[in-house]
Scaffold this motif. Structure first.
Motif, PDB file in Angstrom:
ATOM      1  N   ALA A  63      27.914 -46.576  33.441  1.00 46.63           N
ATOM      2  CA  ALA A  63      27.934 -47.922  34.024  1.00 46.63           C
ATOM      3  C   ALA A  63      29.415 -48.253  34.202  1.00 46.63           C
ATOM      4  O   ALA A  63      30.264 -47.643  33.548  1.00 46.63           O
ATOM      5  N   PRO A  64      29.756 -49.189  35.068  1.00 49.81           N
ATOM      6  CA  PRO A  64      31.170 -49.488  35.280  1.00 49.81           C
ATOM      7  C   PRO A  64      31.904 -49.767  33.970  1.00 49.81           C
ATOM      8  O   PRO A  64      31.535 -50.657  33.208  1.00 49.81           O
ATOM      9  N   GLY A  65      32.902 -48.920  33.668  1.00 48.15           N
ATOM     10  CA  GLY A  65      33.699 -49.082  32.469  1.00 48.15           C
ATOM     11  C   GLY A  65      33.044 -48.617  31.182  1.00 48.15           C
ATOM     12  O   GLY A  65      33.606 -48.781  30.105  1.00 48.15           O
ATOM     13  N   LYS A  66      31.846 -48.018  31.273  1.00 47.41           N
ATOM     14  CA  LYS A  66      31.134 -47.545  30.075  1.00 47.41           C
ATOM     15  C   LYS A  66      30.951 -46.033  30.185  1.00 47.41           C
ATOM     16  O   LYS A  66      30.396 -45.546  31.172  1.00 47.41           O
ATOM     17  N   TYR A  67      31.402 -45.346  29.164  1.00 45.45           N
ATOM     18  CA  TYR A  67      31.444 -43.886  29.197  1.00 45.45           C
ATOM     19  C   TYR A  67      30.608 -43.272  28.081  1.00 45.45           C
ATOM     20  O   TYR A  67      30.528 -43.831  26.982  1.00 45.45           O
ATOM     21  N   VAL A  68      30.027 -42.105  28.374  1.00 45.05           N
ATOM     22  CA  VAL A  68      29.434 -41.295  27.330  1.00 45.05           C
ATOM     23  C   VAL A  68      30.582 -40.936  26.398  1.00 45.05           C
ATOM     24  O   VAL A  68      31.674 -40.593  26.859  1.00 45.05           O
ATOM     25  N   ARG A  69      30.353 -41.059  25.104  1.00 43.41           N
ATOM     26  CA  ARG A  69      31.417 -40.780  24.144  1.00 43.41           C
ATOM     27  C   ARG A  69      32.032 -39.407  24.403  1.00 43.41           C
ATOM     28  O   ARG A  69      31.333 -38.463  24.752  1.00 43.41           O
ATOM     29  N   ALA A  70      33.323 -39.289  24.217  1.00 45.86           N
ATOM     30  CA  ALA A  70      34.070 -38.084  24.587  1.00 45.86           C
ATOM     31  C   ALA A  70      33.620 -36.836  23.842  1.00 45.86           C
ATOM     32  O   ALA A  70      33.829 -35.724  24.311  1.00 45.86           O
ATOM     33  N   ASP A  71      32.959 -36.979  22.707  1.00 40.78           N
ATOM     34  CA  ASP A  71      32.542 -35.819  21.921  1.00 40.78           C
ATOM     35  C   ASP A  71      31.074 -35.446  22.171  1.00 40.78           C
ATOM     36  O   ASP A  71      30.433 -34.837  21.323  1.00 40.78           O
ATOM     37  N   TYR A  72      30.562 -35.773  23.346  1.00 38.13           N
ATOM     38  CA  TYR A  72      29.157 -35.483  23.667  1.00 38.13           C
ATOM     39  C   TYR A  72      28.898 -33.972  23.668  1.00 38.13           C
ATOM     40  O   TYR A  72      29.802 -33.148  23.741  1.00 38.13           O
ATOM     41  N   HIS A  73      27.626 -33.635  23.591  1.00 34.38           N
ATOM     42  CA  HIS A  73      27.158 -32.252  23.693  1.00 34.38           C
ATOM     43  C   HIS A  73      26.215 -32.165  24.894  1.00 34.38           C
ATOM     44  O   HIS A  73      25.535 -33.136  25.223  1.00 34.38           O
ATOM     45  N   VAL A  74      26.158 -31.015  25.532  1.00 30.96           N
ATOM     46  CA  VAL A  74      25.106 -30.716  26.512  1.00 30.96           C
ATOM     47  C   VAL A  74      24.008 -30.067  25.696  1.00 30.96           C
ATOM     48  O   VAL A  74      24.180 -28.964  25.173  1.00 30.96           O
ATOM     49  N   THR A  75      22.884 -30.758  25.537  1.00 31.69           N
ATOM     50  CA  THR A  75      21.848 -30.279  24.628  1.00 31.69           C
ATOM     51  C   THR A  75      20.697 -29.567  25.320  1.00 31.69           C
ATOM     52  O   THR A  75      19.956 -28.836  24.667  1.00 31.69           O
ATOM     53  N   GLU A  76      20.553 -29.788  26.606  1.00 28.69           N
ATOM     54  CA  GLU A  76      19.418 -29.176  27.296  1.00 28.69           C
ATOM     55  C   GLU A  76      19.660 -29.222  28.800  1.00 28.69           C
ATOM     56  O   GLU A  76      20.251 -30.166  29.309  1.00 28.69           O
ATOM     57  N   VAL A  77      19.202 -28.183  29.472  1.00 24.43           N
ATOM     58  CA  VAL A  77      19.212 -28.145  30.932  1.00 24.43           C
ATOM     59  C   VAL A  77      17.787 -27.825  31.359  1.00 24.43           C
ATOM     60  O   VAL A  77      17.206 -26.837  30.910  1.00 24.43           O
ATOM     61  N   LYS A  78      17.235 -28.673  32.190  1.00 20.37           N
ATOM     62  CA  LYS A  78      15.821 -28.555  32.556  1.00 20.37           C
ATOM     63  C   LYS A  78      15.661 -28.293  34.048  1.00 20.37           C
ATOM     64  O   LYS A  78      16.274 -28.988  34.859  1.00 20.37           O
ATOM     65  N   ASN A  79      14.812 -27.324  34.387  1.00 21.59           N
ATOM     66  CA  ASN A  79      14.296 -27.187  35.741  1.00 21.59           C
ATOM     67  C   ASN A  79      12.996 -27.979  35.748  1.00 21.59           C
ATOM     68  O   ASN A  79      12.083 -27.678  34.975  1.00 21.59           O
ATOM     69  N   VAL A  80      12.916 -28.988  36.577  1.00 20.32           N
ATOM     70  CA  VAL A  80      11.778 -29.892  36.543  1.00 20.32           C
ATOM     71  C   VAL A  80      11.029 -29.844  37.869  1.00 20.32           C
ATOM     72  O   VAL A  80      11.627 -29.986  38.942  1.00 20.32           O
ATOM     73  N   LEU A  81       9.719 -29.648  37.793  1.00 14.41           N
ATOM     74  CA  LEU A  81       8.834 -29.752  38.950  1.00 14.41           C
ATOM     75  C   LEU A  81       8.007 -31.011  38.751  1.00 14.41           C
ATOM     76  O   LEU A  81       7.341 -31.165  37.720  1.00 14.41           O
ATOM     77  N   ILE A  82       8.082 -31.900  39.711  1.00 14.46           N
ATOM     78  CA  ILE A  82       7.341 -33.155  39.638  1.00 14.46           C
ATOM     79  C   ILE A  82       6.232 -33.108  40.681  1.00 14.46           C
ATOM     80  O   ILE A  82       6.483 -32.850  41.859  1.00 14.46           O
ATOM     81  N   GLU A  83       5.023 -33.341  40.220  1.00 16.60           N
ATOM     82  CA  GLU A  83       3.869 -33.483  41.109  1.00 16.60           C
ATOM     83  C   GLU A  83       3.358 -34.890  40.909  1.00 16.60           C
ATOM     84  O   GLU A  83       3.007 -35.269  39.788  1.00 16.60           O
ATOM     85  N   ALA A  84       3.337 -35.663  41.972  1.00 15.38           N
ATOM     86  CA  ALA A  84       3.029 -37.082  41.851  1.00 15.38           C
ATOM     87  C   ALA A  84       1.998 -37.506  42.890  1.00 15.38           C
ATOM     88  O   ALA A  84       1.883 -36.905  43.960  1.00 15.38           O
ATOM     89  N   THR A  85       1.280 -38.562  42.540  1.00 16.47           N
ATOM     90  CA  THR A  85       0.368 -39.213  43.471  1.00 16.47           C
ATOM     91  C   THR A  85       0.677 -40.698  43.405  1.00 16.47           C
ATOM     92  O   THR A  85       0.685 -41.286  42.317  1.00 16.47           O
ATOM     93  N   ASP A  86       0.972 -41.317  44.556  1.00 16.38           N
ATOM     94  CA  ASP A  86       1.304 -42.735  44.537  1.00 16.38           C
ATOM     95  C   ASP A  86       0.031 -43.583  44.527  1.00 16.38           C
ATOM     96  O   ASP A  86      -1.080 -43.064  44.615  1.00 16.38           O
ATOM     97  N   CYS A  87       0.217 -44.894  44.424  1.00 15.55           N
ATOM     98  CA  CYS A  87      -0.921 -45.814  44.305  1.00 15.55           C
ATOM     99  C   CYS A  87      -1.790 -45.822  45.558  1.00 15.55           C
ATOM    100  O   CYS A  87      -2.938 -46.261  45.503  1.00 15.55           O
ATOM    101  N   GLY A  88      -1.267 -45.325  46.666  1.00 20.97           N
ATOM    102  CA  GLY A  88      -2.045 -45.248  47.899  1.00 20.97           C
ATOM    103  C   GLY A  88      -2.775 -43.920  48.054  1.00 20.97           C
ATOM    104  O   GLY A  88      -3.432 -43.672  49.061  1.00 20.97           O
ATOM    105  N   GLY A  89      -2.632 -43.041  47.071  1.00 24.26           N
ATOM    106  CA  GLY A  89      -3.330 -41.764  47.097  1.00 24.26           C
ATOM    107  C   GLY A  89      -2.557 -40.638  47.773  1.00 24.26           C
ATOM    108  O   GLY A  89      -3.077 -39.531  47.907  1.00 24.26           O
ATOM    109  N   ARG A  90      -1.322 -40.878  48.173  1.00 22.41           N
ATOM    110  CA  ARG A  90      -0.522 -39.837  48.816  1.00 22.41           C
ATOM    111  C   ARG A  90       0.118 -38.960  47.742  1.00 22.41           C
ATOM    112  O   ARG A  90       0.759 -39.459  46.824  1.00 22.41           O
ATOM    113  N   GLN A  91      -0.039 -37.648  47.895  1.00 20.65           N
ATOM    114  CA  GLN A  91       0.539 -36.713  46.945  1.00 20.65           C
ATOM    115  C   GLN A  91       1.893 -36.234  47.429  1.00 20.65           C
ATOM    116  O   GLN A  91       2.143 -36.155  48.632  1.00 20.65           O
TER     117      GLN A  91
END
Length: 161
Positions: free
Chosen positions: A23-51
């Motif tokens: 966020a403006p002027g707000k930073y992840v603390r400098a000593d952060y870790h990268v804990t996970e990297v994800k390949n994500v597949l999203i399958e969704a259906t909206d409220c109108g029934g469109r996939q």
């Protein structure tokens, strides 16, 4: 930003300390870790029934709530090394949007888009931003595409959402 673009950015500035501004002027603390990297597949259906379906890469960051680790700082090359290690075990989907997942005591956990970057001193600062939710079936639900900025227009029961 696509995953391949993020990797290219890290390759361009390998010796810089890598910082994330959630966020403006707000930073992840400098000593952060990268804990996970994800390949994500999203399958969704909206409220109108469109996939729909799409893929994303999610890089999760974590800062130890027990306190700062003064000797732990990640450079672009270190994060790049982590991404290469991950990719050797689980190939990264480079032509997908990359999101940064982060949360701490002061900021709710969220998946944030990379909205830009800048150089300051010895830091590569990656700016993050939110993507707001929306109705994806506006055309079938009778919701106008353009909604005004007046808060009363979006009051409950107004038809805004």
């Amino acid at each position: 930003m696509q995953t391949a673009d993020f990797i290219q950015l890290l390759e361009t500035y390998p010796k810089r300390n890598l910082s994330f501004e959630y966020a403006p002027g707000k930073y992840v603390r400098a000593d952060y870790h990268v804990t996970e990297v994800k390949n994500v597949l999203i399958e969704a259906t909206d409220c109108g029934g469109r996939q729909d379906s799409w893929k994303e890469t999610v890089v999760q960051l974590w800062a130890n709530p027990e306190g700062e680790e003064p000797n732990h700082r990640l450079t672009s090359s270190k994060v790049l090394d982590i991404l290469k290690r991950v990719s050797s075990l689980q190939p990264l989907m480079k032509n997908t949007p990359v999101k940064i997942e982060y949360g701490d005591r002061d900021f709710h956990t969220a998946q944030l888009n990379i909205t830009g970057h800048r150089l300051e001193n010895n830091h590569l600062i990656v700016s993050l931003g939110v993507e707001h939710t929306t109705c994806k079936a506006k055309d079938r639900c009778g919701i106008p595409e353009v909604v005004g900025n007046n808060a009363q227009e979006c009051a409950p029961g107004s038809g805004c959402c």
